[in-house]
Design an enzyme around this catalytic site. Sequence first.
Site, PDB file in Angstrom:
ATOM      1  N   GLY A  20     -33.719  25.483   6.946  1.00 16.84           N
ATOM      2  CA  GLY A  20     -32.710  25.030   5.989  1.00 16.84           C
ATOM      3  C   GLY A  20     -32.879  25.609   4.607  1.00 16.84           C
ATOM      4  O   GLY A  20     -31.903  25.997   3.958  1.00 16.84           O
ATOM      5  N   THR A  66     -31.145  21.958  15.763  1.00 16.94           N
ATOM      6  CA  THR A  66     -29.839  21.552  15.253  1.00 16.94           C
ATOM      7  C   THR A  66     -28.671  21.981  16.147  1.00 16.94           C
ATOM      8  O   THR A  66     -28.746  23.024  16.798  1.00 16.94           O
ATOM      9  CB  THR A  66     -29.700  22.204  13.859  1.00 16.94           C
ATOM     10  OG1 THR A  66     -30.715  21.643  13.051  1.00 16.94           O
ATOM     11  CG2 THR A  66     -28.358  21.984  13.232  1.00 16.94           C
ATOM     12  N   ARG A 107     -35.935  14.504   2.438  1.00 18.25           N
ATOM     13  CA  ARG A 107     -35.590  15.940   2.431  1.00 18.25           C
ATOM     14  C   ARG A 107     -34.165  16.154   2.970  1.00 18.25           C
ATOM     15  O   ARG A 107     -33.766  15.572   3.972  1.00 18.25           O
ATOM     16  CB  ARG A 107     -36.592  16.693   3.312  1.00 18.25           C
ATOM     17  CG  ARG A 107     -36.340  18.203   3.392  1.00 18.25           C
ATOM     18  CD  ARG A 107     -35.692  18.575   4.690  1.00 18.25           C
ATOM     19  NE  ARG A 107     -35.578  20.030   4.862  1.00 18.25           N
ATOM     20  CZ  ARG A 107     -34.861  20.609   5.815  1.00 18.25           C
ATOM     21  NH1 ARG A 107     -34.201  19.885   6.683  1.00 18.25           N
ATOM     22  NH2 ARG A 107     -34.801  21.910   5.910  1.00 18.25           N
ATOM     23  N   ILE A 108     -33.415  16.977   2.299  1.00 18.56           N
ATOM     24  CA  ILE A 108     -32.069  17.336   2.763  1.00 18.56           C
ATOM     25  C   ILE A 108     -32.058  18.830   3.050  1.00 18.56           C
ATOM     26  O   ILE A 108     -32.524  19.632   2.244  1.00 18.56           O
ATOM     27  CB  ILE A 108     -31.015  16.956   1.693  1.00 18.56           C
ATOM     28  CG1 ILE A 108     -30.927  15.417   1.608  1.00 18.56           C
ATOM     29  CG2 ILE A 108     -29.659  17.560   2.020  1.00 18.56           C
ATOM     30  CD1 ILE A 108     -30.055  14.894   0.486  1.00 18.56           C
ATOM     31  N   ASP A 118     -29.900  22.290   5.084  1.00 26.42           N
ATOM     32  CA  ASP A 118     -28.627  22.999   4.908  1.00 26.42           C
ATOM     33  C   ASP A 118     -27.472  22.363   5.671  1.00 26.42           C
ATOM     34  O   ASP A 118     -26.310  22.534   5.293  1.00 26.42           O
ATOM     35  CB  ASP A 118     -28.770  24.438   5.407  1.00 26.42           C
ATOM     36  CG  ASP A 118     -29.113  24.449   6.898  1.00 26.42           C
ATOM     37  OD1 ASP A 118     -30.203  23.962   7.257  1.00 26.42           O
ATOM     38  OD2 ASP A 118     -28.267  24.891   7.702  1.00 26.42           O
TER      39      ASP A 118
HETATM   40  N1  ASP Z   1     -31.270  23.938   9.627  1.00 26.41           N
HETATM   41  C1  ASP Z   1     -31.919  22.716  10.011  1.00 26.41           C
HETATM   42  C2  ASP Z   1     -32.663  22.146   8.837  1.00 26.41           C
HETATM   43  O1  ASP Z   1     -33.302  22.884   8.121  1.00 26.41           O
HETATM   44  C3  ASP Z   1     -32.874  22.902  11.134  1.00 26.41           C
HETATM   45  C4  ASP Z   1     -32.318  23.608  12.328  1.00 26.41           C
HETATM   46  O2  ASP Z   1     -31.358  24.354  12.265  1.00 26.41           O
HETATM   47  O3  ASP Z   1     -32.864  23.438  13.387  1.00 26.41           O
HETATM   48  O4  ASP Z   1     -32.627  20.948   8.652  1.00 26.41           O
END
Ligand code: ASP
Length: 331
Positions: free
Chosen positions: A254, A201, A229-230, A232
């Site tokens: 997340g 991310t 799926r959602i 954070d």
């Molecule tokens: N936080 C992101 C998620 O869970 C993944 C990430 O930070 O790489 O969708």
Amino acid sequence: MGAWAIAVHGGAGVDPNLPSERQEEAKKLLTHCLNLGITALRSSLSAIDVVELVVRELETDPIFNSGRGSALTEKGTVEMEASIMDGTKRRCGAVSGLTTVKNPVSLARLVMDKSPHSYLAFSGAEEFARKQGVELVDNDFFITEENVGMLKLAKEANAIVFDYRIPVVGLGLETCSVGAGAMESNLQMNGLPIRVYAPETVGCVVVDGHGRCAAATSTGGLMNKMSGRIGDSPLIGSGTYACDLCAVSCTGEGEAIIRGTLARDVAAVMEYKGFPLQEAVDYVVKKRLDEGKAGMIAVSNKGEVAVGFNTTGMFRGCATEDGFMEVAVWN
Ligand code: ASP
């Protein structure tokens, strides 16, 4: 006039054995994006414009997990999500389940500026994108060969892949084209050795010369995630938050970030306990975050930057008006 500051991230949780070329590639992109933000700040662009500009750039490059290069769902498709928050009036916009929008962060901005809502998802978000005339592309555009290989690996492991880790037992990694050169690490998940998928991310936090704070985060989510799926990243208060005191963008697993309401908690600790920025970040990482799960970048209205993570590493960069600039991966 106050002092400006900026921080960017390209994901928490990095394979300790990640080949140095991959590390250098990622650091180069972060440096480029930092410089883009610095130039914009010097030309007096507002914090909210700078975070959008920088995250768009990160989305456009396939190195990190957002826009092109996004992680794939279990169906092999891309469902992207993003959010943006302007701390001056606590205005925010978020999007999830995007399949054709080239720059999700800009659609999140439009949700904030041009819709009566703060969060649009799936078909409604796509419809809004069409009405707003943002650039649309086929879903295939976002899918890279490397990620197709990574999804195959995740499926062979028959595992729901939490963040960046994939069990390696019995996978015949020699046939896997992903992350060429990456070696097995000594880390474990569910008692199995794991190897770690690198960049993830992206996010950016900025305080401009007027003390205005803003944050933005964008992602494809987790590799092999369930469709629908959602995480954070689009959730205001979890992956992204900005107010008059600070701006925060998180990365990592997340589900753990959501449980900890990490981004908002940093602001809350500053507001209610009177902690300075770095102490607030350290406090939240220590008290609210399960070990090895995530990290965050933050800026304060005083022009400070802070970083905190409890993963093996976190791709990040930061710069302040007094000339300090750093791009790093490890502790
Ligand atoms: N936080 C992101 C998620 O869970 C993944 C990430 O930070 O790489 O969708």
